[in-house]
Design an enzyme around this catalytic site. Structure first.
Site, mmCIF file in Angstrom:
data_model
loop_
_atom_site.group_PDB
_atom_site.id
_atom_site.type_symbol
_atom_site.label_atom_id
_atom_site.label_comp_id
_atom_site.label_asym_id
_atom_site.label_seq_id
_atom_site.Cartn_x
_atom_site.Cartn_y
_atom_site.Cartn_z
ATOM 1 C CE LYS A 104 10.076 -6.156 -15.455
ATOM 2 N NZ LYS A 104 10.107 -4.899 -14.696
ATOM 3 C CG ASN A 105 6.375 -8.039 -15.162
ATOM 4 O OD1 ASN A 105 7.257 -7.456 -14.533
ATOM 5 N ND2 ASN A 105 5.674 -7.448 -16.111
ATOM 6 N NE ARG A 130 6.670 1.925 -8.697
ATOM 7 C CZ ARG A 130 6.400 3.203 -8.575
ATOM 8 N NH1 ARG A 130 7.377 4.067 -8.514
ATOM 9 N NH2 ARG A 130 5.171 3.646 -8.508
ATOM 10 C CB CYS A 174 9.643 2.764 -13.999
ATOM 11 S SG CYS A 174 10.718 2.004 -15.217
ATOM 12 N NE ARG A 197 4.000 0.108 -10.028
ATOM 13 C CZ ARG A 197 4.852 -0.541 -10.821
ATOM 14 N NH1 ARG A 197 5.505 -1.592 -10.377
ATOM 15 N NH2 ARG A 197 5.060 -0.133 -12.049
ATOM 16 N N PRO A 198 0.638 2.525 -4.851
ATOM 17 C CG PRO A 198 -1.584 2.902 -4.248
ATOM 18 C CD PRO A 198 -0.616 3.099 -5.377
ATOM 19 C CB ILE A 199 2.778 -1.156 -0.981
ATOM 20 C CG1 ILE A 199 3.226 -0.235 0.166
ATOM 21 C CG2 ILE A 199 3.733 -1.059 -2.155
ATOM 22 C CD1 ILE A 199 4.540 -0.662 0.781
ATOM 23 C CG ASP A 200 -2.116 2.182 1.002
ATOM 24 O OD1 ASP A 200 -0.927 2.258 1.351
ATOM 25 O OD2 ASP A 200 -2.847 3.175 0.828
ATOM 26 C CG ASP A 221 4.069 -3.619 -18.135
ATOM 27 O OD1 ASP A 221 3.977 -2.542 -17.528
ATOM 28 O OD2 ASP A 221 4.521 -4.659 -17.616
ATOM 29 C CB ILE A 253 -2.995 0.209 -14.763
ATOM 30 C CG1 ILE A 253 -3.859 -0.711 -15.633
ATOM 31 C CG2 ILE A 253 -2.296 -0.589 -13.658
ATOM 32 C CD1 ILE A 253 -4.980 -1.407 -14.899
ATOM 33 N NE ARG A 270 13.686 -1.335 -13.876
ATOM 34 C CZ ARG A 270 12.381 -1.157 -14.072
ATOM 35 N NH1 ARG A 270 11.951 -0.271 -14.948
ATOM 36 N NH2 ARG A 270 11.506 -1.858 -13.389
#
Length: 437
Positions: free
Chosen positions: A22-23, A91, A115, A120-123, A306, A328, A398
């Site tokens: 998936k990833n 996500r 989830c 889970r910042p996108i900075d 995970d 993480i 998912r």
């Protein structure tokens, strides 16, 4: 609403072929926004992938799925906005941002969903794109409006943390940018390497140094390619843990054992017999696992976050005490409350979870808190004494293809049913009487 009915006390045995990762599939599909016609083989049939295909079509690609193969064809035009309904459904939808800007010179997206694993910042994503010439402003409640009036520019980027998503976004944005982009501190996950292999097959010029530095020389355009997605190492690890928890034996096939080394090390130390071959792993579990020691989640090649929940399910019934340290995500112990319902002995303090193994778990009324936490709850229920009902299994869809079917083929007492939930917590509901669900 679909639920799992788990009979408990199953012993896993047999072999299972592992679907595509998936990833790896998701960033590859995001990159297809800027590529020519592509054939993506071993593309897993998951709800997250279905959302990604919907996004891809919305952005101007024709998509056809035939079994495990997805065909993409880039059309003229396409939208530079992703509707909130699609962004919030997954996500990792933010990974499309770099490709949209590369294709249209602008993008408008809302913050992603998926989830609830804490912050889970996108900075890191946004800071890197700004360095590449993107102007970004926030409009309303969580809508990002991005533009690159002079196009994307290559630059030097040093990531403060090896963020997988940020690394993917930067790579996709940089492949057709002007000049050279160099990323130090990049993520090194196998899924990153698979994305690079896909893009290089499309004509990109990406190299990885021995120190992990990724260098991207921008090209004018990309053509199509036929690419096979790598196997899903997390799905493989989940089935290996299923055998370990139940004292069974399983061979996971069509895998890269090198991607599983950190997981296999813990299972081996816990008393499992592990045999690796070129593209498979055979695991035989003991009657009862030994303690796992200290389990720390770390960026690859460390132990993957995970796999933390799934390995914790194994620790719940093991001898002795195991300690988990989640480095993480700050919200990845949500499954603990469900394991406690089965009789597990787990104490959590901030990022540390201390698991004292108990001789036997018991069945109960359970829910999937998230994708991997849901898988952990299922595996724990398989090893428990007595039946369980597990709801909110949409999370599992998912990331796993027909999870219950695969487990049932391995001898698990599990079935999926459509049922109405009335909030009844009586254990008799686990008997299979769906009228009470």
């Amino acid at each position: 609403m679909a639920v799992y009915i788990v009979g408990g006390k199953s012993r896993i045995g047999g072999s299972v072929r592992i679907h595509g990762a998936k990833n790896a599939a998701l960033p590859i599909l995001a990159a297809a926004v800027i590529c020519g016609d592509c054939v993506i083989e071993n593309c897993p049939d998951l709800t997250d992938v279905a959302v990604a295909l919907d996004i891809l079509q919305h952005l101007g690609c024709r998509v056809v799925r035939e079994g495990g193969t997805v065909y993409t064809h880039r059309l003229e035009g396409g939208d530079h906005c992703i509707p909130d309904a699609l962004m919030s459904a997954m996500r990792s939808s933010i990974v499309f941002l770099g490709g949209i800007i590369a294709r249209h010179g602008k993008a408008e997206v809302t913050l992603p969903g998926g989830c609830e694993l804490g912050k889970r910042p996108i900075d890191i994503h946004l800071a890197a794109l700004r360095r590449m010439g993107v102007r970004i402003r926030e409009k309303g409640s969580g809508t990002l409006v991005c533009s690159a009036p002079r196009g994307l520019q290559g630059t030097e980027l040093a990531l403060p943390f090896p963020s997988v998503g940020a690394t993917e976004n930067i790579i996709i944005a940089a492949v057709t940018a002007r000049g050279t982009t160099r990323i130090t501190g990049a993520a090194r996950e196998p899924e990153i390497r698979d994305l690079i292999a896909f893009l290089n097959g499309c004509g990109a010029q990406i190299t990885c140094g021995v120190d992990g530095t990724i260098t991207i020389q921008g090209v004018e355009k990309l053509h199509g390619v036929t690419h096979r997605v790598i196997p899903d190492r997390i799905a493989a690890g989940t089935f290996l843990c299923a055998a370990a928890i139940t004292g069974g034996s399983v061979e996971v096939q069509d895998v890269n054992p090198g991607h599983l080394l950190s997981t296999l090390a813990y299972l081996n130390n816990a008393g499992c017999s592990v045999t690796t071959r070129i593209d498979s792993v055979l695991l035989r579990g003991p009657e009862r696992l030994n303690e796992l020691g200290i389990v720390k989640t770390l960026p690859y090649p460390g132990f993957p976050t995970d796999m933390q929940a799934v390995l914790m399910a194994a620790a719940a019934g093991a001898k002795g005490t195991s300690v988990f340290v989640e480095n993480i995500f700050d919200g990845r112990y949500r499954h603990v409350s469900e394991l406690l319902k089965l009789g597990a002995d787990i104490r959590v303090l901030d990022r540390v979870a201390v698991v004292t193994g108990v001789p036997e778990l018991h069945g109960g009324q359970l829910r999937c808190t998230d994708l991997r936490g849901g898988a952990a709850v299922v595996l724990a229920a398989l090893s428990a004494q007595g039946p369980s009902v597990i709801r909110e299994i949409r999370h599992i869809d998912r990331g796993y293809e027909d999870f219950s079917g695969s487990l049932r083929a391995l001898g698990a007492d599990i079935r999926r049913e459509e049922a109405e939930w009335n909030g009844n917590t009586d254990q008799s509901a686990a008997s299979g009487d769906e009228k009470k669900l």
